[in-house]
Design a protein around this motif. Structure first.
Motif, short mmCIF file in Angstrom:
data_model
loop_
_atom_site.label_atom_id
_atom_site.label_comp_id
_atom_site.label_asym_id
_atom_site.label_seq_id
_atom_site.Cartn_x
_atom_site.Cartn_y
_atom_site.Cartn_z
N ALA A 94 0.83 -1.21 0.00
CA ALA A 94 0.00 0.00 0.00
C ALA A 94 0.86 1.25 0.00
O ALA A 94 0.58 2.22 -0.72
CB ALA A 94 -0.92 -0.02 1.21
N ALA A 95 1.93 1.24 0.80
CA ALA A 95 2.83 2.40 0.83
C ALA A 95 3.51 2.61 -0.51
O ALA A 95 3.68 3.75 -0.97
CB ALA A 95 3.87 2.22 1.94
N SER A 96 3.89 1.54 -1.17
CA SER A 96 4.53 1.65 -2.49
C SER A 96 3.58 2.25 -3.52
O SER A 96 3.96 3.09 -4.33
CB SER A 96 5.01 0.27 -2.96
OG SER A 96 5.97 -0.26 -2.07
N VAL A 97 2.33 1.82 -3.49
CA VAL A 97 1.33 2.36 -4.42
C VAL A 97 1.11 3.85 -4.17
O VAL A 97 1.01 4.64 -5.10
CB VAL A 97 0.01 1.57 -4.30
CG1 VAL A 97 -1.09 2.24 -5.12
CG2 VAL A 97 0.21 0.14 -4.78
N VAL A 98 1.05 4.23 -2.89
CA VAL A 98 0.86 5.64 -2.56
C VAL A 98 2.03 6.47 -3.08
O VAL A 98 1.84 7.56 -3.64
CB VAL A 98 0.71 5.81 -1.03
CG1 VAL A 98 0.77 7.28 -0.64
CG2 VAL A 98 -0.62 5.20 -0.58
N VAL A 99 3.25 5.97 -2.92
CA VAL A 99 4.43 6.70 -3.40
C VAL A 99 4.38 6.86 -4.91
O VAL A 99 4.64 7.94 -5.46
CB VAL A 99 5.73 5.98 -2.96
CG1 VAL A 99 6.93 6.54 -3.70
CG2 VAL A 99 5.91 6.11 -1.45
N ILE A 100 4.05 5.79 -5.61
CA ILE A 100 4.00 5.86 -7.08
C ILE A 100 2.94 6.84 -7.55
O ILE A 100 3.15 7.62 -8.48
CB ILE A 100 3.76 4.45 -7.66
CG1 ILE A 100 4.98 3.56 -7.40
CG2 ILE A 100 3.48 4.52 -9.16
CD1 ILE A 100 4.79 2.11 -7.81
N VAL A 101 1.78 6.81 -6.90
CA VAL A 101 0.68 7.67 -7.33
C VAL A 101 0.96 9.14 -7.02
O VAL A 101 0.73 10.03 -7.85
CB VAL A 101 -0.64 7.23 -6.67
CG1 VAL A 101 -1.74 8.25 -6.92
CG2 VAL A 101 -1.05 5.85 -7.17
N LEU A 102 1.50 9.43 -5.84
CA LEU A 102 1.68 10.81 -5.41
C LEU A 102 2.96 11.46 -5.92
O LEU A 102 3.02 12.69 -6.05
CB LEU A 102 1.67 10.89 -3.87
CG LEU A 102 0.35 10.48 -3.19
CD1 LEU A 102 0.48 10.63 -1.68
CD2 LEU A 102 -0.82 11.30 -3.72
N ALA A 103 3.98 10.67 -6.19
CA ALA A 103 5.28 11.25 -6.56
C ALA A 103 5.59 11.18 -8.04
O ALA A 103 6.55 11.82 -8.48
CB ALA A 103 6.40 10.56 -5.78
N ARG A 104 4.81 10.48 -8.82
CA ARG A 104 5.09 10.38 -10.26
C ARG A 104 4.10 11.20 -11.05
O ARG A 104 2.97 11.40 -10.65
CB ARG A 104 5.04 8.92 -10.71
CG ARG A 104 6.22 8.12 -10.21
CD ARG A 104 6.15 6.69 -10.70
NE ARG A 104 6.22 6.56 -12.15
CZ ARG A 104 7.34 6.53 -12.85
NH1 ARG A 104 8.50 6.65 -12.23
NH2 ARG A 104 7.33 6.41 -14.16
#
Length: 211
Positions: A201-211
């Protein structure tokens, strides 16, 4: 010699003590059966827990040192690393265009803290899941660069680190660690699944918010 006396002597030669029919309720000392039980218990087929714990210790040290060293590079520029600012620029080159400085701090802290916890064997499922999440993010952004890392664009090294971390998520730290009576050591599978879901879940959040 009378015939009856000869028969008595012959019977005594063949039966030195009175015969006795055993029953199911007879008790025997356990020491008489211990040799048979030890020979047929199949202990030689069971894994030696000492060797398993030592093997997991080697895996933990290798993963923790490598990931922790990368974290020190990203945070403080140690070992010729880029530091926070330089790593933020690297993240931009990898496709992260938002909050790259914050992401640099989060990545570096996770690598250092997760690597240290994995080495000593404490909160291992959660720490290893965090390291696996970082490796998964790098594999994701470098996936189209090819598998091999000859030109610096491959992702086989990060994949290997991620698989090592993933293994520790489900095996735990082993016997040579600070985890002795923790619930996740007694029940590694459910706690490993929970930790992996949190990291995903944390990885998905990072990808969505930072890319």
């Amino acid at each position: 010699m009378p015939l009856t006396s000869a028969r008595a002597l012959a019977g005594a030669a063949w039966i030195p003590y009175p015969s006795r029919v055993t029953s199911q309720g007879d008790d025997y000392p356990t020491s008489l059966l211990s040799g048979v039980e030890d020979a047929t218990s199949g202990d030689d087929d069971q894994p030696r827990q000492g060797g398993l714990g030592f093997g997991l210790l080697i895996l933990r040290i290798g993963l923790g040192v490598i990931m922790g060293a990368h974290g020190l590079q990203h945070l403080f520029g140690a070992f010729g690393g880029p530091g926070v600012g330089g790593f933020a620029h690297v993240l931009e080159m990898l496709g992260y265009h938002k909050q790259t400085t914050l992401l640099s701090w989060i990545t570096g802290i996770t690598e250092v803290a997760g690597g240290a916890l994995v080495i000593v064997g404490l909160f291992t499922p959660l720490a290893a899941a965090g390291l696996a999440g970082i490796a998964a993010n790098i594999v994701y952004v470098k996936f189209h660069g090819g598998f091999f890392q000859g030109d610096g664009r491959g992702w086989e090294f990060e994949l290997l680190l991620g698989l090592c971390a993933l293994a520790l998520v489900f095996t735990g730290a082993g016997s040579v660690s600070l985890e002795t009576n923790t619930p996740w050591r007694k029940r590694p599978l459910p706690f490993g699944v929970i930790s992996l879901l949190l990291a995903a879940a944390a990885s998905v959040v990072v990808i969505v918010l930072a890319r």
